[in-house]
Design a protein around this motif. Structure first.
Motif, PDB file in Angstrom:
ATOM      1  N   TYR A 258       0.818  -1.218   0.000  1.00 39.32           N
ATOM      2  CA  TYR A 258       0.000   0.000   0.000  1.00 39.32           C
ATOM      3  C   TYR A 258       0.853   1.270   0.000  1.00 39.32           C
ATOM      4  CZ  TYR A 258       0.739  -0.742   5.036  1.00 39.32           C
ATOM      5  OH  TYR A 258       1.274  -0.977   6.269  1.00 39.32           O
ATOM      6  N   VAL A 259       2.164   1.135   0.132  1.00 41.70           N
ATOM      7  CA  VAL A 259       3.064   2.286  -0.017  1.00 41.70           C
ATOM      8  C   VAL A 259       3.683   2.282  -1.404  1.00 41.70           C
ATOM      9  CG1 VAL A 259       5.168   3.385   0.854  1.00 41.70           C
ATOM     10  CG2 VAL A 259       3.505   2.422   2.462  1.00 41.70           C
ATOM     11  N   ILE A 260       4.133   1.107  -1.841  1.00 42.28           N
ATOM     12  CA  ILE A 260       4.796   1.010  -3.133  1.00 42.28           C
ATOM     13  C   ILE A 260       3.827   1.309  -4.281  1.00 42.28           C
ATOM     14  CG2 ILE A 260       5.984  -0.579  -4.705  1.00 42.28           C
ATOM     15  CD1 ILE A 260       7.161  -1.937  -2.263  1.00 42.28           C
ATOM     16  N   GLY A 261       2.563   0.870  -4.177  1.00 41.96           N
ATOM     17  CA  GLY A 261       1.586   1.064  -5.253  1.00 41.96           C
ATOM     18  C   GLY A 261       1.334   2.539  -5.577  1.00 41.96           C
ATOM     19  N   PRO A 262       0.874   3.351  -4.615  1.00 39.34           N
ATOM     20  CA  PRO A 262       0.639   4.782  -4.909  1.00 39.34           C
ATOM     21  C   PRO A 262       1.895   5.512  -5.342  1.00 39.34           C
ATOM     22  CG  PRO A 262      -0.505   4.142  -2.918  1.00 39.34           C
ATOM     23  CD  PRO A 262       0.355   2.975  -3.284  1.00 39.34           C
ATOM     24  N   ALA A 263       3.043   5.162  -4.767  1.00 41.70           N
ATOM     25  CA  ALA A 263       4.298   5.825  -5.166  1.00 41.70           C
ATOM     26  C   ALA A 263       4.608   5.557  -6.629  1.00 41.70           C
ATOM     27  CB  ALA A 263       5.441   5.356  -4.277  1.00 41.70           C
ATOM     28  N   ALA A 264       4.366   4.324  -7.067  1.00 34.60           N
ATOM     29  CA  ALA A 264       4.623   4.003  -8.469  1.00 34.60           C
ATOM     30  C   ALA A 264       3.683   4.774  -9.389  1.00 34.60           C
ATOM     31  CB  ALA A 264       4.482   2.492  -8.681  1.00 34.60           C
ATOM     32  N   VAL A 265       2.395   4.915  -8.985  1.00 37.90           N
ATOM     33  CA  VAL A 265       1.446   5.660  -9.806  1.00 37.90           C
ATOM     34  C   VAL A 265       1.847   7.131  -9.897  1.00 37.90           C
ATOM     35  CG1 VAL A 265      -0.942   6.440  -9.983  1.00 37.90           C
ATOM     36  CG2 VAL A 265      -0.437   4.061  -9.334  1.00 37.90           C
ATOM     37  N   ALA A 268       4.720   7.628 -12.235  1.00 40.26           N
ATOM     38  CA  ALA A 268       4.322   7.510 -13.636  1.00 40.26           C
ATOM     39  C   ALA A 268       3.671   8.804 -14.124  1.00 40.26           C
ATOM     40  CB  ALA A 268       3.372   6.326 -13.793  1.00 40.26           C
ATOM     41  N   ILE A 269       2.828   9.437 -13.268  1.00 42.39           N
ATOM     42  CA  ILE A 269       2.167  10.686 -13.665  1.00 42.39           C
ATOM     43  C   ILE A 269       3.196  11.791 -13.855  1.00 42.39           C
ATOM     44  CG2 ILE A 269       0.582  12.487 -12.870  1.00 42.39           C
ATOM     45  CD1 ILE A 269      -1.025  10.249 -11.481  1.00 42.39           C
ATOM     46  N   VAL A 274       6.391  15.544 -17.455  1.00 40.72           N
ATOM     47  CA  VAL A 274       7.697  16.025 -17.920  1.00 40.72           C
ATOM     48  C   VAL A 274       7.889  15.749 -19.396  1.00 40.72           C
ATOM     49  CG1 VAL A 274      10.191  15.729 -17.662  1.00 40.72           C
ATOM     50  CG2 VAL A 274       8.734  15.866 -15.635  1.00 40.72           C
ATOM     51  N   VAL A 275       7.519  14.578 -19.821  1.00 41.79           N
ATOM     52  CA  VAL A 275       7.682  14.224 -21.238  1.00 41.79           C
ATOM     53  C   VAL A 275       6.790  15.086 -22.112  1.00 41.79           C
ATOM     54  CG1 VAL A 275       7.350  12.381 -22.928  1.00 41.79           C
ATOM     55  CG2 VAL A 275       8.439  11.873 -20.740  1.00 41.79           C
ATOM     56  N   GLY A 276       5.506  15.354 -21.707  1.00 39.90           N
ATOM     57  CA  GLY A 276       4.599  16.178 -22.496  1.00 39.90           C
ATOM     58  C   GLY A 276       5.097  17.604 -22.628  1.00 39.90           C
ATOM     59  N   TYR A 277       5.590  18.139 -21.548  1.00 37.90           N
ATOM     60  CA  TYR A 277       6.122  19.499 -21.580  1.00 37.90           C
ATOM     61  C   TYR A 277       7.309  19.601 -22.524  1.00 37.90           C
ATOM     62  CZ  TYR A 277       8.486  23.748 -20.031  1.00 37.90           C
ATOM     63  OH  TYR A 277       9.129  24.976 -19.993  1.00 37.90           O
ATOM     64  N   ALA A 278       8.185  18.629 -22.497  1.00 35.91           N
ATOM     65  CA  ALA A 278       9.370  18.663 -23.358  1.00 35.91           C
ATOM     66  C   ALA A 278       8.990  18.561 -24.825  1.00 35.91           C
ATOM     67  CB  ALA A 278      10.310  17.526 -22.966  1.00 35.91           C
TER      68      ALA A 278
END
Length: 295
Positions: A258-265, A268-269, A274-278
């Motif tokens: 329950y800590v690793i899951g939200p951190a991974a999401v 990803a966001i 960052v990629v869209g802005y670039a």
């Protein structure tokens, strides 16, 4: 005409004679033992000759012409050359005919002092049947003495010993020299004299493997203690194989789902932003083309 009682006695005599003939169907002559080509008349040799005669007489269906009787017959026939045939076939055949024997046992005594070895041979119609040795005095003899020598010469199939098995697991199978055998209800098994490879097997136990000596005329006890396979014992009895304790420890907070899951999401966001802005906004401001001019 015979009376009933007389006919019965006559019939009994005939049967007794037939039984006696059947019991003594071979006559064995013991030739005087010799040393260095001459008859040995020492006290020790006379005693040994008597033991050999007794051993031969103990065999079934056998009548013995003793060495003294043979010597007397040679003396009466005035044939002193028959006292020491030294294995000569013609001499032994003549000696057998002289005393009315089918088989002649002759022997040569060798050795020093009390330790002596006798080389014995059994001859029939001038042909040697078998030969053997007999150790006496200080010499080591594991062949059963005079009795064993007599059996080896005249009844080799009877030269046997007995093994008596005591097995602590029912249903075991016994192999001797690679062949399956079945002992008597008392666990006894008669085998030729000598060393035998014995293997006792059972599907739930380790094999019992030994080399065992069977001695002439003796019974050797063979205690067989089979050891059960450990895996079978634990499985059948439900016992643990070992007593190690296994403990499961909770992972630290930062490794829980329950800590690793939200951190991974969240990561990803952030990466998507960052990629869209670039892609859409870079580069910013004025730019120039190669060769002059503005973009």
């Amino acid at each position: 005409m015979l009376r009933p009682g007389a006919s019965g006695l006559a019939l009994g005599a005939v049967l007794a004679a037939s039984t006696a003939a059947a019991r003594a169907d071979r006559v064995i002559a013991i030739a005087p033992l010799s040393t260095l080509g001459a008859e040995d008349t020492s006290a020790g040799t006379r005693k040994l000759t008597g033991e050999i005669e007794a051993a031969v007489a103990a065999l079934p269906a056998t009548r013995v012409v003793r060495a003294q009787q043979v010597s007397d017959a040679i003396k009466r026939a005035k044939k002193p050359q028959l006292r020491a045939c030294e294995g000569d076939p013609a001499c032994l055949a003549e000696l057998a005919g002289l005393v009315g024997a089918q088989i002649v046992i002759s022997g040569e005594v060798g050795g020093l002092g009390e330790s002596r070895v006798v080389y014995l041979a059994a001859t029939e119609n001038g042909v040697e049947l078998r030969s053997t040795t007999l150790a006496v005095g200080g010499a080591r003899d594991d062949g059963g003495g005079p009795s064993g020598a007599a059996v080896r010469l005249l009844d080799p199939d009877g030269y046997r010993g007995t093994l008596r098995f005591a097995i602590d697991a029912p249903g075991a199978t016994i192999y001797v020299d690679g062949s399956k055998v079945v002992p008597s209800p008392r666990g006894e098994l008669a085998l030729p004299v000598g060393t035998h490879a014995v293997r006792v097997t059972h599907p739930e136990y380790h094999d019992f493997v030994r080399f065992i000596d069977a001695g002439f005329g003796t019974t050797t006890d063979v205690p067989v203690g089979l050891h059960q396979y450990p895996i079978l014992r634990h499985d059948v009895l439900g016992e643990p194989i070992n007593r190690d304790r296994i403990e499961y420890l909770d992972p630290p907070v930062w490794r829980r789902w329950y800590v690793i899951g939200p951190a991974a999401v969240g990561l990803a966001i952030l990466t998507g932003v960052v990629v869209g802005y670039a892609v859409h906004d870079f580069p910013a401001g004025d730019c120039r083309k190669l060769g002059g001019g503005r973009c």
